[in-house]
Design an enzyme around this catalytic site. Structure first.
Site, mmCIF file in Angstrom:
data_model
loop_
_atom_site.group_PDB
_atom_site.id
_atom_site.type_symbol
_atom_site.label_atom_id
_atom_site.label_comp_id
_atom_site.label_asym_id
_atom_site.label_seq_id
_atom_site.Cartn_x
_atom_site.Cartn_y
_atom_site.Cartn_z
ATOM 1 N N ASN A 188 0.821 -1.216 0.000
ATOM 2 C CA ASN A 188 0.000 0.000 0.000
ATOM 3 C C ASN A 188 0.857 1.270 0.000
ATOM 4 O OD1 ASN A 188 -1.948 -1.901 0.191
ATOM 5 N ND2 ASN A 188 -2.586 -1.425 2.287
ATOM 6 N N THR B 244 -16.786 37.651 -30.874
ATOM 7 C CA THR B 244 -17.483 37.161 -29.692
ATOM 8 C C THR B 244 -18.749 36.499 -30.239
ATOM 9 O OG1 THR B 244 -18.718 39.211 -29.374
ATOM 10 C CG2 THR B 244 -16.636 39.029 -28.186
ATOM 11 N N HIS B 245 -19.189 35.477 -29.601
ATOM 12 C CA HIS B 245 -20.359 34.712 -30.079
ATOM 13 C C HIS B 245 -20.167 34.244 -31.523
ATOM 14 C CE1 HIS B 245 -22.490 36.382 -26.541
ATOM 15 N NE2 HIS B 245 -21.918 37.527 -26.893
ATOM 16 N N SER C 292 -8.106 14.408 -48.007
ATOM 17 C CA SER C 292 -9.277 13.553 -48.104
ATOM 18 C C SER C 292 -8.952 12.370 -49.006
ATOM 19 C CB SER C 292 -10.433 14.366 -48.694
ATOM 20 O OG SER C 292 -11.391 13.513 -49.276
HETATM 21 N N1 ARG Z 1 -1.569 -3.221 -7.624
HETATM 22 C C1 ARG Z 1 -2.002 -2.515 -6.470
HETATM 23 C C2 ARG Z 1 -2.433 -1.091 -6.833
HETATM 24 O O1 ARG Z 1 -2.146 -0.645 -7.894
HETATM 25 C C3 ARG Z 1 -0.897 -2.479 -5.476
HETATM 26 C C4 ARG Z 1 -1.322 -2.433 -4.046
HETATM 27 C C5 ARG Z 1 -1.940 -3.714 -3.659
HETATM 28 N N2 ARG Z 1 -2.293 -3.673 -2.263
HETATM 29 C C6 ARG Z 1 -3.148 -4.529 -1.730
HETATM 30 N N3 ARG Z 1 -3.426 -4.401 -0.465
HETATM 31 N N4 ARG Z 1 -3.749 -5.462 -2.431
HETATM 32 O O2 ARG Z 1 -3.057 -0.415 -6.073
#
Ligand code: ARG
Length: 501
Positions: free
Chosen positions: A120, A165-166, A285
């Site tokens: 993450n 304009t417009h 074209s």
């Molecule tokens: N491939 C995932 C993404 O792009 C990576 C993170 C995955 N994390 C997880 N808890 N499954 O977000």
């Protein structure tokens, strides 16, 4: 991969979809390819290697992983880099695949690489690491476009052209003023890209899954190694936040919208015979041999739709996502890559089209006064002579109903005189003399008279161009400073890695 470094067992495991992370329980099955981001992750392959190296170095420096294990991991990362993204083993994503490859080369000790982190914080760091480069590339493309606009504008400060304009003929202006107006707009687009860079260039690494870690990690150290100027403090915020992508995509959507307006002005200018695009930016074209079509600019115009779609896709994906990581985020990222690619390319193409376009000054001038577009200047002159502007406006409006598109200046003066006599019981010359009037009724005279700051008179445009060039230089210096800071960080990073391998 089996994770034990045994080649034969590893191959069997790979065939069944097992990886060091998923083993047999989460391997295989109909949803595996749906869940995988491995192909799209090619974009962050280099980023992930950098993140892996920085994290491994930090783990060693903190005494969390032994130096020889770190050295072996760093060595394996070198092999992975040399083999390239396409050589990665199977995996749910690039992070898992690289880890599998490292464990395959190093053995179980390779698994120490993932100590005190999660995919993450890893993926969030990778995206920021890559996106910041993309933002700088896009900012540079926007600077090149601005340079092309400024050069062309400087050559065309005397080229009078109809202003609308417009989509109705409104007041004469110049090609220089028109192009400078876009240089100003693109300058703000550069600013937005640079602002997005500031908030992108922060490190989430060390946040782990979202809740920090028991290990004594040094988040500032990994941030420094990777060239980030600070860390994203809160661990849950660090892994969840994608607002830097929103901001960047907002900047891309805005830039592409600016481009689309410029494209339309050039397309219309080409239609009216005012500007001739270079053949390199036109097409023909398949049936009508005489045609030269502004296809490149029509595609540029359409890119604004793509970029808006990317921004909308991103916003819609992020809306309502709770803390912390949710896999929805995987599908947010490709919107950003698409917006980057199409907008940057469209910016480059537009710069080329602007730089090579030929303006036909005579054709522009011939249309510049159409639709009695010098009328406002007459009303201004009457007002300057003491008539309330509203009365002057009314007088000229009455005359305008009598003035055809192809009326000569003398015919225009006659109509204005008649209107003045009717509404003022006075002749027009009591307010403005004939020669001033004739001058104001000519497109060139009309433009020259509008010399207020930011107006189209050549001197005013020249002044604007000076300011626009200053801002161009400031933004170019900012991009250079960011690039230099990244290069310096990378040199130090490489030196630190080399102490281990
Ligand atoms: N491939 C995932 C993404 O792009 C990576 C993170 C995955 N994390 C997880 N808890 N499954 O977000």
């Amino acid at each position: 991969m089996s994770g034990n470094g045994d080649g034969a067992a590893g191959d069997d495991a790979a065939a069944s979809g097992e990886t060091v992370i998923r083993r047999e329980r989460f391997a295989g099955g109909p949803a595996r390819s749906f869940m995988s981001s491995l192909d799209a992750d090619a974009r962050i392959f280099a980023a992930d290697l950098a993140v892996d190296r920085a994290h491994t170095l930090m783990l060693a420096e903190q005494g969390i992983v032994a130096d020889d294990d770190a050295a072996a991991i760093l060595g394996a990362l070198g092999s992975v880099e040399a083999a390239g993204h396409d050589a990665l083993p199977e995996g749910e994503d690039v992070h898992e695949a690289i880890e599998s490859a490292v464990v395959a080369e190093v053995g179980p000790a390779g698994g120490k690489m993932h100590t005190a982190r999660s995919r993450n914080d890893e993926v969030a760091t990778c995206i920021r690491y890559r996106f910041r480069e993309d933002l700088l590339d896009a900012a540079e493309a926007s600077l090149d476009l601005r340079a092309a606009l400024l050069d062309a504008a400087a050559e065309q400060t005397d080229t009078v052209v109809p202003g609308f304009t417009h989509r109705q003929h409104a007041q004469p202006t110049t090609v220089g003023h028109l192009l400078a107006s876009y240089a100003g707009a693109v300058a703000r687009d550069t600013e937005r890209l640079l602002a997005a860079y500031e908030r992108t260039n922060r490190s989430p690494l060390g946040a782990a899954a979202f809740a920090g870690t028991t290990f004594d990690v040094d988040r500032e150290r990994t941030a420094e190694l990777l060239g980030f100027h600070e860390v994203v403090e809160n661990a849950a915020d660090a892994v969840t936040a994608r607002d830097f992508l929103l901001e960047g995509c907002g900047a891309f959507a805005a830039l592409s919208t600016t481009l689309s307006g410029l494209a339309t002005d050039l397309i219309e200018g080409a239609k009216d015979g005012h500007v001739d695009l270079d053949d390199a930016y036109a097409s023909t074209s398949s049936i009508m041999p005489q045609k030269k079509n502004p296809d490149s600019l029509e595609l540029v115009r359409a890119v604004a739709g793509d970029a808006a779609g990317d921004l909308t896709g991103l916003l819609t994906t992020l809306k309502g996502l709770p803390r912390a990581y949710n896999r929805d985020l995987q599908r947010a990222t490709p919107h950003a890559w698409d917006a980057v690619d199409i907008t940057t390319e469209a910016t480059e193409v537009t710069a080329g089209a602007v730089a090579t376009a030929e303006w036909d000054a005579a054709a522009c001038a011939a249309d510049a006064g159409a639709g009695f577009s010098t009328a406002t200047g007459v009303a201004d002159a009457l007002a300057a002579a003491g008539l309330p502007f509203r009365s002057a406006h009314e007088l000229v409006a009455v005359a305008a109903t009598e003035i055809d598109d192809d009326a000569t200046v003398d015919e225009q003066i006659d109509a204005l005189d008649a209107a003045a006599t009717a509404s003022l019981d006075d002749s027009l010359s009591a307010y403005v003399d004939q020669s001033t009037l004739a001058d104001l009724l000519s497109p060139a005279g009309s433009v020259a008279a509008r010399d207020s700051r930011g107006g189209p008179a050549a001197a005013a445009v020249d002044e604007s161009l000076t300011r626009l060039r200053d801002s161009h230089a400031d933004h170019a210096a900012a991009v250079d400073a960011h690039r230099e800071a990244l290069a310096t960080a990378e040199d130090r990073f490489t030196a630190a890695v080399n102490e281990y391998v």
